[in-house]
Scaffold this motif. Structure first.
Motif, PDB file in Angstrom:
ATOM      1  N   PRO A  40      33.718  43.673  26.709  1.00 21.34           N
ATOM      2  CA  PRO A  40      34.613  42.814  27.731  1.00 21.34           C
ATOM      3  C   PRO A  40      36.114  42.852  27.231  1.00 21.34           C
ATOM      4  N   PHE A  41      36.388  43.314  25.695  1.00 25.06           N
ATOM      5  CA  PHE A  41      37.514  43.383  25.329  1.00 25.06           C
ATOM      6  C   PHE A  41      38.059  44.409  25.455  1.00 25.06           C
ATOM      7  N   GLY A  42      39.524  44.470  25.996  1.00 28.54           N
ATOM      8  CA  GLY A  42      40.240  45.762  25.812  1.00 28.54           C
ATOM      9  C   GLY A  42      39.944  46.887  26.913  1.00 28.54           C
ATOM     10  N   THR A  43      39.337  46.417  28.061  1.00 21.05           N
ATOM     11  CA  THR A  43      38.826  47.198  29.099  1.00 21.05           C
ATOM     12  C   THR A  43      40.179  47.952  29.826  1.00 21.05           C
ATOM     13  N   LYS A  44      39.662  48.982  30.414  1.00 22.31           N
ATOM     14  CA  LYS A  44      40.708  50.008  30.816  1.00 22.31           C
ATOM     15  C   LYS A  44      41.483  49.294  32.202  1.00 22.31           C
ATOM     16  N   LYS A  45      40.496  48.714  33.033  1.00 24.55           N
ATOM     17  CA  LYS A  45      41.165  47.868  34.243  1.00 24.55           C
ATOM     18  C   LYS A  45      40.754  46.409  33.943  1.00 24.55           C
ATOM     19  N   ALA A  46      41.843  45.580  34.374  1.00 22.80           N
ATOM     20  CA  ALA A  46      41.560  44.103  34.070  1.00 22.80           C
ATOM     21  C   ALA A  46      40.556  43.683  35.214  1.00 22.80           C
ATOM     22  N   MET A  47      39.539  43.100  34.797  1.00 27.05           N
ATOM     23  CA  MET A  47      38.659  42.558  35.703  1.00 27.05           C
ATOM     24  C   MET A  47      38.226  41.218  35.468  1.00 27.05           C
ATOM     25  N   PRO A  48      37.834  40.377  36.607  1.00 27.51           N
ATOM     26  CA  PRO A  48      37.278  38.956  36.178  1.00 27.51           C
ATOM     27  C   PRO A  48      35.936  39.053  35.183  1.00 27.51           C
ATOM     28  N   VAL A  49      35.963  38.041  34.273  1.00 27.40           N
ATOM     29  CA  VAL A  49      34.789  38.015  33.445  1.00 27.40           C
ATOM     30  C   VAL A  49      34.249  36.750  33.799  1.00 27.40           C
ATOM     31  N   TYR A  50      32.758  36.886  33.954  1.00 29.92           N
ATOM     32  CA  TYR A  50      32.040  35.717  34.009  1.00 29.92           C
ATOM     33  C   TYR A  50      30.983  35.683  33.093  1.00 29.92           C
ATOM     34  N   VAL A  51      30.607  34.439  32.532  1.00 29.91           N
ATOM     35  CA  VAL A  51      29.659  34.388  31.326  1.00 29.91           C
ATOM     36  C   VAL A  51      28.647  33.282  31.757  1.00 29.91           C
ATOM     37  N   GLU A  52      27.307  33.383  31.253  1.00 33.81           N
ATOM     38  CA  GLU A  52      26.296  32.629  31.526  1.00 33.81           C
ATOM     39  C   GLU A  52      26.808  31.288  30.718  1.00 33.81           C
ATOM     40  N   GLU A  53      26.635  30.271  31.424  1.00 29.97           N
ATOM     41  CA  GLU A  53      27.151  29.119  30.426  1.00 29.97           C
ATOM     42  C   GLU A  53      26.523  28.629  29.189  1.00 29.97           C
ATOM     43  N   SER A  54      25.202  29.099  29.346  1.00 31.45           N
ATOM     44  CA  SER A  54      24.416  28.598  27.880  1.00 31.45           C
ATOM     45  C   SER A  54      24.938  29.212  26.903  1.00 31.45           C
ATOM     46  N   ILE A  55      25.549  30.781  26.850  1.00 30.06           N
ATOM     47  CA  ILE A  55      26.183  31.369  25.896  1.00 30.06           C
ATOM     48  C   ILE A  55      27.203  30.331  25.167  1.00 30.06           C
ATOM     49  N   LEU A  56      27.894  29.785  25.794  1.00 27.64           N
ATOM     50  CA  LEU A  56      28.894  29.039  25.185  1.00 27.64           C
ATOM     51  C   LEU A  56      28.446  27.931  24.381  1.00 27.64           C
TER      52      LEU A  56
END
Length: 163
Positions: free
Chosen positions: A109-125
């Protein structure tokens, strides 16, 4: 003291370094279609702590990234509801590669060519350390999950299904 194997820089590690993010490097033997089961076993960590980076698209074909536990699937229905879209589906591999700039199996998810919205499954946090792709097949980086919010501006969602 033995010198740790150094992996050449990727756009992902370059971005992490630019943001002064501490991360550990975890190379492993990549296996085609092995997924997080292979990487978690190679690293000796729980598959729940290995986070997969999935490039998806909404009904307008706008790309987005979903970060999910390795041992879970994404409920596209719940994800669409969470982010206010009609529908969400995985991108075809060649489309995902075009958006991210990474080969499928090596998407970070870091350094992608195109900027995209990122969603994370809350329990990962809630995890102490996560292992996420470092921008190359067979290469994970260990980071604190808070980095996903701080560096990527990831939005927490509830869309996990037990695999």
């Amino acid at each position: 003291m033995a010198k740790k194997e150094h992996i050449s820089e990727t756009p992902a590690t370059a971005l992490l370094r630019k943001h002064h993010v501490a991360f550990s490097e975890h190379p492993y033997e990549y296996e085609e279609h092995g997924g997080t089961a292979v990487s978690s076993q190679a690293l000796g960590v729980d598959e729940h702590h290995v986070v997969k980076t999935l490039v998806m698209q909404d009904e307008a074909a706008k790309p987005l990234i979903v970060l999910m536990h390795g041992d879970c699937k994404v409920s596209t229905k719940n994800l669409a509801r969470n982010i206010g879209c009609k529908s969400v589906e995985p991108c075809r591999p060649e489309v995902a590669q075009r958006h991210s700039g990474y080969m499928v199996g090596g998407t970070s998810p870091f350094g992608t060519k195109k900027a995209m919205p990122v969603y994370v499954e809350e329990s990962i946090l809630a995890l102490e350390t996560i292992y996420i792709n470092g921008g190359r097949r067979g290469y994970l980086v260990g980071i604190r999950p808070q980095i996903l919010l701080d560096v990527l501006g990831a939005r927490p969602v509830h869309c996990a299904l037990a695999d």
